[in-house]
Design an enzyme around this catalytic site. Sequence first.
Site, PDB file in Angstrom:
ATOM      1  N   ASP A  64      27.492  -6.107  39.529  1.00  0.00           N
ATOM      2  CA  ASP A  64      26.039  -6.215  39.340  1.00  0.00           C
ATOM      3  C   ASP A  64      25.305  -7.094  40.358  1.00  0.00           C
ATOM      4  O   ASP A  64      25.805  -8.151  40.738  1.00  0.00           O
ATOM      5  CB  ASP A  64      25.721  -6.867  37.977  1.00  0.00           C
ATOM      6  CG  ASP A  64      26.500  -6.282  36.842  1.00  0.00           C
ATOM      7  OD1 ASP A  64      27.244  -5.312  37.045  1.00  0.00           O
ATOM      8  OD2 ASP A  64      26.371  -6.813  35.723  1.00  0.00           O
ATOM      9  N   TYR A 102      29.527 -14.611  34.705  1.00  0.00           N
ATOM     10  CA  TYR A 102      29.020 -13.260  34.497  1.00  0.00           C
ATOM     11  C   TYR A 102      27.555 -13.146  34.937  1.00  0.00           C
ATOM     12  O   TYR A 102      26.961 -14.098  35.427  1.00  0.00           O
ATOM     13  CB  TYR A 102      29.189 -12.861  33.023  1.00  0.00           C
ATOM     14  CG  TYR A 102      30.526 -12.218  32.709  1.00  0.00           C
ATOM     15  CD1 TYR A 102      31.612 -12.335  33.575  1.00  0.00           C
ATOM     16  CD2 TYR A 102      30.697 -11.486  31.538  1.00  0.00           C
ATOM     17  CE1 TYR A 102      32.834 -11.735  33.276  1.00  0.00           C
ATOM     18  CE2 TYR A 102      31.916 -10.878  31.231  1.00  0.00           C
ATOM     19  CZ  TYR A 102      32.979 -11.012  32.100  1.00  0.00           C
ATOM     20  OH  TYR A 102      34.166 -10.418  31.801  1.00  0.00           O
ATOM     21  N   ASP A 123      23.934 -11.686  29.878  1.00  0.00           N
ATOM     22  CA  ASP A 123      23.057 -11.234  30.967  1.00  0.00           C
ATOM     23  C   ASP A 123      21.601 -11.678  30.794  1.00  0.00           C
ATOM     24  O   ASP A 123      20.672 -10.859  30.722  1.00  0.00           O
ATOM     25  CB  ASP A 123      23.125  -9.696  31.123  1.00  0.00           C
ATOM     26  CG  ASP A 123      24.556  -9.179  31.191  1.00  0.00           C
ATOM     27  OD1 ASP A 123      25.431  -9.938  31.638  1.00  0.00           O
ATOM     28  OD2 ASP A 123      24.800  -8.020  30.789  1.00  0.00           O
ATOM     29  N   GLU A 161      23.640  -3.789  27.905  1.00  0.00           N
ATOM     30  CA  GLU A 161      23.876  -4.799  28.933  1.00  0.00           C
ATOM     31  C   GLU A 161      22.634  -4.948  29.823  1.00  0.00           C
ATOM     32  O   GLU A 161      21.797  -4.056  29.911  1.00  0.00           O
ATOM     33  CB  GLU A 161      25.079  -4.402  29.799  1.00  0.00           C
ATOM     34  CG  GLU A 161      26.380  -4.346  29.012  1.00  0.00           C
ATOM     35  CD  GLU A 161      27.627  -4.227  29.882  1.00  0.00           C
ATOM     36  OE1 GLU A 161      28.611  -4.930  29.611  1.00  0.00           O
ATOM     37  OE2 GLU A 161      27.626  -3.420  30.821  1.00  0.00           O
TER      38      GLU A 161
HETATM   39  C1  FRU Z   1      27.654  -5.101  33.664  1.00  0.00           C
HETATM   40  C2  FRU Z   1      28.502  -6.266  33.175  1.00  0.00           C
HETATM   41  C3  FRU Z   1      27.644  -7.359  32.554  1.00  0.00           C
HETATM   42  C4  FRU Z   1      28.506  -8.577  32.745  1.00  0.00           C
HETATM   43  C5  FRU Z   1      29.119  -8.321  34.088  1.00  0.00           C
HETATM   44  C6  FRU Z   1      30.505  -8.870  34.287  1.00  0.00           C
HETATM   45  O1  FRU Z   1      28.310  -4.352  34.649  1.00  0.00           O
HETATM   46  O2  FRU Z   1      29.490  -5.840  32.270  1.00  0.00           O
HETATM   47  O3  FRU Z   1      27.276  -7.115  31.223  1.00  0.00           O
HETATM   48  O4  FRU Z   1      27.766  -9.755  32.699  1.00  0.00           O
HETATM   49  O5  FRU Z   1      29.143  -6.920  34.264  1.00  0.00           O
HETATM   50  O6  FRU Z   1      30.928  -8.663  35.592  1.00  0.00           O
END
Ligand code: FRU
Length: 481
Positions: free
Chosen positions: A45, A104, A174, A228
């Site tokens: 991300d 994350y 997130d 997410e």
């Molecule tokens: C989305 C996700 C987020 C998380 C991150 C971990 O792709 O799963 O929800 O924070 O990637 O890398």
Amino acid sequence: MSKVNPLHDEMKKRYEDMMTSLQHDDTDPYALAFHVMPPTGWLNDPNGACQVDGVYHLYYQYSPYDALGGLKYWGHYTSTDLVHFKDEGLALLPDQPYDLHGVYSGSAFVEGEEIHYFYTGNVKHLGEHDYITSGREQNTVHAVSYDGGMTIEKKRVVMDSNAYPSFLSNHIRDPKVRKVDDQYFMVLGARDLKSQGLVVMYRSDNLTDWTYHGSFLGPLEGMGYMWECPDFFSLNDQEVLILSPQGLAEDGLQYQNVYQSGYYIGDVDWENVTFDPKSDFIELDRGFDFYAPQTFEDESGRRVMWAWMGLPDAEYQNPVDHGWQHAMTLPRVLTVENQNLIQRPHPNYQQLRQNEEQRVVNITEGAYEYFTGKVAELHCTFDTVTQLEISIRKDVSLSYDTTTQLLTLALGASGHGRGQRQIKLEKLSELQLFLDRSSLEVFVNDGAYVMTTRMYLEPTEDKVEVTGELQGIIYHWLLDK
Ligand code: FRU
């Protein structure tokens, strides 16, 4: 930090040592020419996207040691034009008890001279756990940069995993922050104990003390088990909520990928701080590789979006024999027009255009036009289209047929498992294709739809052929940084 955290120093040194000995690989036919990709290893991300004092910052989910993914750090690129990027190394490391299984995703919030970051510190406990209802912490962490985004310090948990409401599972992450009047609002993506996705809302007066305010949107019937990467903003006098839900059922030509990313346009009730959608959930990209988008407002007031040009848990593959995997999409400029979110490629990419060719075309059955070049932009405006096929380097095809009204993107062996995606279109008036060495982004009808895919074509092929029955103008440029 360095005086108190030897783990941080050790991890940073290990990374920098690896990077100094990393050989430049000019044998990789799929290394991208004008998209952000990881220096090595795995990228997912976009995080913390912002512009401060003219400098764009793009942080990203980064597993430097394994192209198949692993422990997540935040990598960091900067740019002054959004086209040329400088690798700034690691920005956040999983070096604390509250983030030791991954720094994350999260976002940046610029306030005066400071940049405030909020991210999810992921922790997994040893033992017999499903990591959904037990065994996982997702702590919301705040950190600050006082030097315009180059160093991020003062990491501090503002909500630990025990602070969340008890109807939620362990999946809550997130954070994205926005200020309205004197209040700060934070959205988080979540999964509740009934395995339904929702966006929850927190409020604060000072960016440090956050109070739970309730669900901002969801759960909603048929909208999956986990949402997410929420993002919410106002644009052209409309309120927009972007999210990446997991668990949606395929619906005709829509929701064909394993997970989706899309948006609602709606109204925010600021008294109760809830979102009331006025539209259906609309997918942001109708290709194969697009997930976890994040937007920011640049210093000129544009709303710019990047997304991960990839997907978690997809059944199709990317070759990783050159030690890296995944990339970012082009940054796209968003506007709301007639209740739709329109995406256009960032205009700064026009500076890459070289060798312009302009052709007024009148193609009939049996005839064709062709262009050469692997790193290129093709821009077609149609007066009439009865039938069209754009064949890219012999194995990727983009076609349209007025009788079926279907625009079809189809990949052969170069798709490594990617087959076809379609959009129903009453009229095709315009196509803008961005071809990179292993990616394709197709903007349809001036940004009304986008189709994004990775593709792994034979390096010896370089022709783009246009056939069918159509009239219009085609521009072609080679793109060169
Ligand atoms: C989305 C996700 C987020 C998380 C991150 C971990 O792709 O799963 O929800 O924070 O990637 O890398």
